[in-house]
Design an enzyme around this catalytic site. Structure first.
Site, PDB file in Angstrom:
ATOM      1  N   ASN A 117      18.771  53.210  38.626  1.00 16.54           N
ATOM      2  CA  ASN A 117      19.794  53.155  39.686  1.00 16.54           C
ATOM      3  C   ASN A 117      21.146  52.694  39.142  1.00 16.54           C
ATOM      4  OD1 ASN A 117      19.460  50.438  39.303  1.00 16.54           O
ATOM      5  ND2 ASN A 117      18.798  49.950  41.382  1.00 16.54           N
ATOM      6  N   ASN A 176      22.337  47.863  36.381  1.00 14.44           N
ATOM      7  CA  ASN A 176      22.674  47.015  35.220  1.00 14.44           C
ATOM      8  C   ASN A 176      22.853  47.852  33.951  1.00 14.44           C
ATOM      9  OD1 ASN A 176      23.200  44.437  34.173  1.00 14.44           O
ATOM     10  ND2 ASN A 176      21.131  44.293  33.318  1.00 14.44           N
ATOM     11  N   SER A 203       6.481  39.606  30.247  1.00 11.45           N
ATOM     12  CA  SER A 203       7.305  38.669  29.495  1.00 11.45           C
ATOM     13  C   SER A 203       6.479  37.459  29.083  1.00 11.45           C
ATOM     14  CB  SER A 203       8.454  38.219  30.400  1.00 11.45           C
ATOM     15  OG  SER A 203       9.093  37.095  29.860  1.00 11.45           O
ATOM     16  N   TYR A 251      11.773  35.144  39.093  1.00  9.51           N
ATOM     17  CA  TYR A 251      11.681  36.226  38.110  1.00  9.51           C
ATOM     18  C   TYR A 251      10.320  36.183  37.402  1.00  9.51           C
ATOM     19  CZ  TYR A 251      12.069  38.640  33.658  1.00  9.51           C
ATOM     20  OH  TYR A 251      11.798  39.441  32.575  1.00  9.51           O
ATOM     21  N   LYS A 302       6.689  38.694  37.556  1.00  7.64           N
ATOM     22  CA  LYS A 302       5.912  39.294  36.451  1.00  7.64           C
ATOM     23  C   LYS A 302       4.431  38.924  36.584  1.00  7.64           C
ATOM     24  CE  LYS A 302       9.361  41.283  34.347  1.00  7.64           C
ATOM     25  NZ  LYS A 302       9.512  42.730  34.389  1.00  7.64           N
ATOM     26  N   PHE A 311       8.407  38.753  23.756  1.00 10.29           N
ATOM     27  CA  PHE A 311       8.987  37.448  23.478  1.00 10.29           C
ATOM     28  C   PHE A 311      10.515  37.600  23.633  1.00 10.29           C
ATOM     29  CE2 PHE A 311       5.650  34.354  22.833  1.00 10.29           C
ATOM     30  CZ  PHE A 311       4.595  35.167  23.176  1.00 10.29           C
TER      31      PHE A 311
HETATM   32  P1  NAD Z   1      18.096  45.856  31.687  1.00  2.00           P
HETATM   33  O1  NAD Z   1      18.675  45.218  32.883  1.00  2.00           O
HETATM   34  O2  NAD Z   1      18.993  46.165  30.541  1.00  2.00           O
HETATM   35  O3  NAD Z   1      17.334  47.202  32.089  1.00  2.00           O
HETATM   36  C1  NAD Z   1      16.683  47.348  33.337  1.00  2.00           C
HETATM   37  C2  NAD Z   1      17.171  48.663  33.939  1.00  2.00           C
HETATM   38  O4  NAD Z   1      16.519  48.859  35.191  1.00  2.00           O
HETATM   39  C3  NAD Z   1      18.682  48.683  34.201  1.00  2.00           C
HETATM   40  O5  NAD Z   1      19.249  49.837  33.620  1.00  2.00           O
HETATM   41  C4  NAD Z   1      18.790  48.689  35.733  1.00  2.00           C
HETATM   42  O6  NAD Z   1      19.921  49.406  36.166  1.00  2.00           O
HETATM   43  C5  NAD Z   1      17.479  49.342  36.123  1.00  2.00           C
HETATM   44  N1  NAD Z   1      16.999  48.968  37.459  1.00  2.00           N
HETATM   45  C6  NAD Z   1      16.897  47.732  37.997  1.00  2.00           C
HETATM   46  N2  NAD Z   1      16.395  47.808  39.237  1.00  2.00           N
HETATM   47  C7  NAD Z   1      16.157  49.127  39.500  1.00  2.00           C
HETATM   48  C8  NAD Z   1      15.635  49.831  40.601  1.00  2.00           C
HETATM   49  N3  NAD Z   1      15.269  49.200  41.720  1.00  2.00           N
HETATM   50  N4  NAD Z   1      15.530  51.174  40.530  1.00  2.00           N
HETATM   51  C9  NAD Z   1      15.906  51.838  39.406  1.00  2.00           C
HETATM   52  N5  NAD Z   1      16.406  51.215  38.318  1.00  2.00           N
HETATM   53  C10 NAD Z   1      16.537  49.869  38.368  1.00  2.00           C
HETATM   54  O7  NAD Z   1      16.885  44.920  31.203  1.00  2.00           O
HETATM   55  P2  NAD Z   1      16.034  44.973  29.867  1.00  2.00           P
HETATM   56  O8  NAD Z   1      16.390  43.781  29.066  1.00  2.00           O
HETATM   57  O9  NAD Z   1      16.078  46.312  29.249  1.00  2.00           O
HETATM   58  O10 NAD Z   1      14.590  44.699  30.471  1.00  2.00           O
HETATM   59  C11 NAD Z   1      13.670  45.752  30.726  1.00  2.00           C
HETATM   60  C12 NAD Z   1      12.380  45.162  31.253  1.00  2.00           C
HETATM   61  O11 NAD Z   1      11.851  44.229  30.313  1.00  2.00           O
HETATM   62  C13 NAD Z   1      12.532  44.399  32.564  1.00  2.00           C
HETATM   63  O12 NAD Z   1      11.380  44.636  33.346  1.00  2.00           O
HETATM   64  C14 NAD Z   1      12.570  42.948  32.121  1.00  2.00           C
HETATM   65  O13 NAD Z   1      12.123  42.079  33.127  1.00  2.00           O
HETATM   66  C15 NAD Z   1      11.609  42.980  30.951  1.00  2.00           C
HETATM   67  N6  NAD Z   1      11.838  41.908  29.980  1.00  2.00           N
HETATM   68  C16 NAD Z   1      13.077  41.772  29.409  1.00  2.00           C
HETATM   69  C17 NAD Z   1      13.298  40.740  28.493  1.00  2.00           C
HETATM   70  C18 NAD Z   1      14.658  40.557  27.864  1.00  2.00           C
HETATM   71  O14 NAD Z   1      14.921  39.494  27.305  1.00  2.00           O
HETATM   72  N7  NAD Z   1      15.545  41.521  27.877  1.00  2.00           N
HETATM   73  C19 NAD Z   1      12.250  39.872  28.154  1.00  2.00           C
HETATM   74  C20 NAD Z   1      11.010  40.053  28.744  1.00  2.00           C
HETATM   75  C21 NAD Z   1      10.799  41.076  29.663  1.00  2.00           C
HETATM   76  C1  UD1 Z   2      14.934  33.346  28.883  1.00  2.00           C
HETATM   77  C2  UD1 Z   2      14.251  33.192  30.220  1.00  2.00           C
HETATM   78  C3  UD1 Z   2      12.936  33.938  30.199  1.00  2.00           C
HETATM   79  C4  UD1 Z   2      13.174  35.404  29.828  1.00  2.00           C
HETATM   80  C5  UD1 Z   2      13.885  35.430  28.473  1.00  2.00           C
HETATM   81  C6  UD1 Z   2      14.208  36.800  28.017  1.00  2.00           C
HETATM   82  C7  UD1 Z   2      14.992  31.018  31.092  1.00  2.00           C
HETATM   83  C8  UD1 Z   2      14.571  29.613  31.443  1.00  2.00           C
HETATM   84  N1  UD1 Z   2      14.034  31.776  30.501  1.00  2.00           N
HETATM   85  O1  UD1 Z   2      14.109  32.818  27.887  1.00  2.00           O
HETATM   86  O2  UD1 Z   2      12.327  33.866  31.473  1.00  2.00           O
HETATM   87  O3  UD1 Z   2      11.938  36.095  29.744  1.00  2.00           O
HETATM   88  O4  UD1 Z   2      15.123  34.706  28.590  1.00  2.00           O
HETATM   89  O5  UD1 Z   2      15.185  37.380  28.839  1.00  2.00           O
HETATM   90  O6  UD1 Z   2      16.108  31.416  31.351  1.00  2.00           O
HETATM   91  N2  UD1 Z   2      20.222  28.410  24.562  1.00  2.00           N
HETATM   92  C9  UD1 Z   2      21.296  27.600  24.255  1.00  2.00           C
HETATM   93  N3  UD1 Z   2      22.525  27.966  24.715  1.00  2.00           N
HETATM   94  C10 UD1 Z   2      22.747  29.101  25.454  1.00  2.00           C
HETATM   95  C11 UD1 Z   2      21.641  29.928  25.753  1.00  2.00           C
HETATM   96  C12 UD1 Z   2      20.398  29.544  25.298  1.00  2.00           C
HETATM   97  O7  UD1 Z   2      21.143  26.567  23.596  1.00  2.00           O
HETATM   98  O8  UD1 Z   2      23.887  29.352  25.858  1.00  2.00           O
HETATM   99  C13 UD1 Z   2      18.888  28.056  24.037  1.00  2.00           C
HETATM  100  C14 UD1 Z   2      17.825  27.842  25.113  1.00  2.00           C
HETATM  101  O9  UD1 Z   2      17.806  26.506  25.528  1.00  2.00           O
HETATM  102  C15 UD1 Z   2      16.554  28.272  24.353  1.00  2.00           C
HETATM  103  C16 UD1 Z   2      17.051  29.358  23.388  1.00  2.00           C
HETATM  104  O10 UD1 Z   2      18.456  29.147  23.260  1.00  2.00           O
HETATM  105  O11 UD1 Z   2      16.060  27.199  23.602  1.00  2.00           O
HETATM  106  C17 UD1 Z   2      16.801  30.770  23.885  1.00  2.00           C
HETATM  107  O12 UD1 Z   2      17.343  30.900  25.198  1.00  2.00           O
HETATM  108  P1  UD1 Z   2      17.400  32.322  25.953  1.00  2.00           P
HETATM  109  O13 UD1 Z   2      18.005  33.326  25.055  1.00  2.00           O
HETATM  110  O14 UD1 Z   2      18.062  32.093  27.269  1.00  2.00           O
HETATM  111  O15 UD1 Z   2      15.890  32.728  26.141  1.00  2.00           O
HETATM  112  P2  UD1 Z   2      14.676  31.885  26.799  1.00  2.00           P
HETATM  113  O16 UD1 Z   2      15.144  30.656  27.463  1.00  2.00           O
HETATM  114  O17 UD1 Z   2      13.621  31.753  25.769  1.00  2.00           O
END
Ligand code: NAD
Ligand code: UD1
Length: 333
Positions: free
Chosen positions: A31, A34, A123, A148, A152, A177
């Site tokens: 959609n 993001n 996640s 969030y 999951k 991770f």
């Molecule tokens: P992202 O936001 O870059 O990608 C998600 C995409 O989904 C976006 O392009 C957004 O526009 C689209 N979207 C959201 N809601 C929608 C809807 N209702 N219908 C259609 N499209 C929709 O995020 P990402 O980092 O690529 O994450 C992808 C997946 O991985 C997510 O499910 C996220 O929760 C999971 N995940 C991400 C991380 C991370 O750190 N990036 C970590 C663990 C899990």
């Molecule tokens: C976060 C989310 C987690 C999600 C993951 C990936 C929280 C509490 N957890 O994980 O649910 O799955 O992102 O999207 O938000 N840090 C700093 N300064 C900053 C940002 C982060 O010191 O400005 C530190 C944090 O305290 C942590 C590490 O960097 O120790 C990583 O942080 P971040 O990248 O936000 O990931 P997570 O907290 O592991």
């Protein structure tokens, strides 16, 4: 043909590239909440193939039905979700609606058409405060303290129940991770909205002068140097994990769970140092108080994915930093 929801997003776009590269047919729905449609052109630039893209929302049943009617979809890789932890605390209804109701909608449409192969983006957040490190897939799921993470956990439970009730489903639950890095072309990467919450996007913005200083959240954690330790994984390695999961479940039934990480933990200070070495930029920082909800440390035990999927992350921390920095340098914002 494989349907990739959220395929213009950060992890989705890298996964689309890997799928196209080995010759698989892909259709993306997103959609664009993001992400941007420009990513489709970038994917074309990288692969020489333009994936089919249809703008739409996974909560829109009529839209999903029309997609499944038009295209011969065999499997769904489901990335679409909202993912900002802090925002989820303020807007729980939006998060449960988008993530949980959206996924249920998708599963219902798939079920009605007899399509029962599904890969889900979960996640490491589901482990909460982990009982053991490195974290294996058997580690009990914790109690995530934000909507969030809870979304999951709920979806994982729905998928386990579905697979138990109907043995025809093939489901892969992938627990990521901390994904960082970007494609080596510098054409696709993470595009956080506004001020980033996650560490690496924040660091790259500070290094490029768009933000003044990084706040290091706490230096009195029970870790090697007092700052938080995480398992950072290159997004292209993560994307490849999806290829392996696709391969594994395409001819098997059941519900499988795999951790996708590197098995190594880096502290915030180590990450700053690695970034400074790789980018040759300074990252000014100050120590601040802990961020609510952060755990001391976590990293993955990836033996299960290695044994069953024959998958292992290949890119080291230096490559993750170089690729993140190249991507940031290509951004105007
Ligand atoms: P992202 O936001 O870059 O990608 C998600 C995409 O989904 C976006 O392009 C957004 O526009 C689209 N979207 C959201 N809601 C929608 C809807 N209702 N219908 C259609 N499209 C929709 O995020 P990402 O980092 O690529 O994450 C992808 C997946 O991985 C997510 O499910 C996220 O929760 C999971 N995940 C991400 C991380 C991370 O750190 N990036 C970590 C663990 C899990
Ligand atoms: C976060 C989310 C987690 C999600 C993951 C990936 C929280 C509490 N957890 O994980 O649910 O799955 O992102 O999207 O938000 N840090 C700093 N300064 C900053 C940002 C982060 O010191 O400005 C530190 C944090 O305290 C942590 C590490 O960097 O120790 C990583 O942080 P971040 O990248 O936000 O990931 P997570 O907290 O592991």
């Amino acid at each position: 043909m494989i349907l990739i929801t959220g395929g213009t997003g950060f992890i989705g776009s890298h996964t689309v590239v890997e799928f196209i590269t080995i010759g698989l047919d892909v259709i993306i729905i997103d959609n664009l909440y993001n992400s941007s449609q420009v990513i489709i052109d970038r994917i074309y630039e990288i692969t020489g193939t333009k994936p089919i893209f249809v703008k739409g929302d996974i909560r829109d049943k009529a839209f999903l039905i029309s997609i499944f009617e038009q295209y011969p979809i065999e499997m769904v890789i489901h990335f679409a979700a909202l993912k900002a932890v802090g925002e989820s605390v303020l807007k729980p209804l939006e998060y449960y609606d988008n993530n949980v109701s959206g996924t249920l909608n998708l599963l219902n449409v798939m079920y009605d058409r007899g399509i029962k192969k599904f890969v889900f983006s979960s996640s490491a957040t589901v482990y909460g405060n982990p009982h053991e490190i490195p974290i294996t897939e058997n580690c009990p799921i914790g109690t995530p303290i934000n909507p969030y993470g809870q979304s999951k956990v709920i979806i994982e439970k729905i998928l386990q129940d579905l697979s138990f009730a109907d043995k025809e489903w093939s489901i892969a639950i992938l627990r990521y991770f901390n994904p960082i890095g970007a494609h080596e072309s510098g054409l696709i990467g993470e595009l956080p909205n506004g001020i980033p919450n996650n560490l690496l996007p924040y660091i790259t913005k500070v290094a490029s002068g768009k933000l003044p200083k990084l706040s290091v959240f706490g230096n009195d954690y029970n870790t090697k140097d007092g700052t938080g330790v995480r398992d950072y994984i290159h997004v292209v390695d993560l994307a490849n994990g999806h290829l392996k999961a696709y391969d594994y479940i395409k001819d098997k039934n059941g519900c499988y769970v795999w951790n996708l990480g590197t098995g190594k933990g880096y502290s915030v200070l180590e990450i700053i140092k690695a970034f400074e070495t790789a980018s040759k930029q300074k990252v000014p920082f100050q120590i601040k108080s802990k961020r609510a909800g952060d755990i001391d440390e976590c990293w993955a035990d990836c033996a299960k994915a290695q044994k069953e999927l024959n998958w292992q992350a290949k890119r080291d921390i230096y490559t993750m930093m170089v690729d993140s920095w190249r991507w940031q340098c290509n951004q105007s914002k």
